[in-house]
Design a protein around this motif. Sequence first.
Motif, short mmCIF file in Angstrom:
data_model
loop_
_atom_site.label_atom_id
_atom_site.label_comp_id
_atom_site.label_asym_id
_atom_site.label_seq_id
_atom_site.Cartn_x
_atom_site.Cartn_y
_atom_site.Cartn_z
N ASP A 21 0.85 -1.20 0.00
CA ASP A 21 0.00 0.00 0.00
C ASP A 21 0.88 1.25 0.00
OD1 ASP A 21 -2.77 1.22 0.52
OD2 ASP A 21 -1.46 2.16 2.02
N ASN A 38 -5.96 14.73 3.47
CA ASN A 38 -5.41 15.39 2.28
C ASN A 38 -6.18 16.68 2.03
OD1 ASN A 38 -4.68 16.33 -0.21
ND2 ASN A 38 -4.61 14.32 -1.19
N TYR A 57 0.34 14.54 7.04
CA TYR A 57 -0.24 13.65 6.01
C TYR A 57 0.88 13.13 5.14
CZ TYR A 57 -3.65 11.77 2.71
OH TYR A 57 -4.39 10.93 1.94
N GLY A 79 0.41 10.35 3.05
CA GLY A 79 -0.13 9.85 1.79
C GLY A 79 0.11 8.36 1.63
N MET A 128 -1.25 5.12 3.75
CA MET A 128 -2.19 4.83 4.86
C MET A 128 -1.51 4.14 6.02
SD MET A 128 -5.62 2.55 4.81
CE MET A 128 -6.99 2.89 5.93
N TYR A 137 -10.21 9.88 5.58
CA TYR A 137 -10.33 9.90 4.13
C TYR A 137 -11.82 9.82 3.81
CZ TYR A 137 -8.53 10.24 -0.53
OH TYR A 137 -8.22 10.74 -1.77
N LYS A 149 -12.07 6.84 -0.98
CA LYS A 149 -11.09 6.25 -1.90
C LYS A 149 -10.59 4.90 -1.39
CE LYS A 149 -6.45 6.84 -3.76
NZ LYS A 149 -5.16 7.58 -3.67
N GLU A 195 -7.99 -2.56 3.25
CA GLU A 195 -7.36 -1.37 3.86
C GLU A 195 -8.12 -0.97 5.12
OE1 GLU A 195 -7.43 1.24 0.38
OE2 GLU A 195 -5.29 0.97 0.06
P1 P6P Z 1 -4.45 10.60 -1.78
C1 P6P Z 1 -1.99 5.25 -1.37
O1 P6P Z 1 -2.15 5.35 -2.76
C2 P6P Z 1 -3.38 5.17 -0.73
O2 P6P Z 1 -4.06 4.05 -1.22
C3 P6P Z 1 -3.24 5.11 0.79
O3 P6P Z 1 -2.11 4.44 1.20
C4 P6P Z 1 -3.22 6.58 1.16
O4 P6P Z 1 -3.72 6.82 2.47
C5 P6P Z 1 -4.12 7.22 0.10
O5 P6P Z 1 -4.11 6.34 -1.03
C6 P6P Z 1 -3.64 8.56 -0.31
O6 P6P Z 1 -4.59 9.10 -1.22
O7 P6P Z 1 -5.68 10.81 -2.59
O8 P6P Z 1 -4.41 11.51 -0.56
O9 P6P Z 1 -3.16 10.63 -2.55
#
Ligand code: P6P
Length: 344
Positions: free
Chosen positions: A120, A212, A245, A247, A249, A265, A275, A281
């Motif tokens: 991830d 984010n 943040y 990015g 998870m 999120y 998302k 996840e």
């Molecule tokens: P965004 C990484 O691609 C992921 O799946 C997670 O690990 C992370 O929390 C999220 O997407 C980040 O998404 O839209 O903030 O870039």
Amino acid sequence: MALKTLGQFIIEKQADFPYAKGELSRLLRDIGIAAKVINREVNKAGLADILGESGDQNVQGEMQKKLDVYADEQFIEALSRGGECCYIASEEHEGGIDLTVRTTATSHSGKYIVCMDPLDGSSNIDLNVSVGSIFSIYRRKDLNRPLTEADVLQVGHDQVAAGYVIYGSSTMLVYTTGKGVNGFTLDPSIGEFCLSHPDMRIPAEGRTYSINEGNYLKFPQYIKDYIKYCQMEDVETNRPYTSRYIGSMVADLHRTLITGGIFLYPETSSYPDGKLRLLYECNPMAFIIEQAGGMAISARDRVLDIKPVHLHQRTPIVIGSMNMVKKVCEFMNRPYEDVNAAGS
Ligand code: P6P
């Protein structure tokens, strides 16, 4: 504290499950083995030729980084060889993987189903930012009929175990079997995960919020209101909070588990269902955070009570310190009890 390896800990804790005959212990061992192999490659990604994109696309339509593919293969190989797992749902595969039909396996009376995100945060690989593997384990409901996708679409509170590996400044494996959360740090000198964070608890309050904010204009009003609440000056409640943040998870939630805080999120106008993926996840991370004394909700429900309808379904998530998630419920204009009505 005397050195205690993951293997020794798993065996020791087997007594928590009087009817267990060691299958779950062996399954967790198999996951630990795959994690060590993946760690070796992640640590030298900049050097090996597996950096960059494999040119293929995964079900998410995302360009697959070669390490994604490599991690996926390592978990499938370890779980298939170990014989305890009968079915895998992976972020990297559109459909589930039925291991009972694979010839390479020894005996396939595998009782367990694994949902996983093999790597991830993979968009961060080339940036040397921490990435992680996430896994969620269910018991196969009916051993006497052929496996179907329905066997995987189990509600999160039926998880038998869940965990993550974080490939960061050190590599850690954190997992729960429903009796608390324990963290193990990989000691490369002996190639073993060793107990380093026994009985992990998430503080009821924290000073960090993780979201984010680039999506601010797409957030629902209650999230915009909560973000402003985090930024307001109030000495009594230690505000303004700090914004963090990454990015990734696993990295954002590992920090939240250790220091306290909240990760959000939520649903947005571009991602009306959020998302992040429910099965591999949000459910595993929700199980871990709840077991550590925290809370995890979706827009309307407790994450672990959501009935899945397909493998890759998304869900909004607000997860972290109990009191901070309750505060978001207030902004959601719903009493905490109502959102968490199903109880734990
Ligand atoms: P965004 C990484 O691609 C992921 O799946 C997670 O690990 C992370 O929390 C999220 O997407 C980040 O998404 O839209 O903030 O870039």
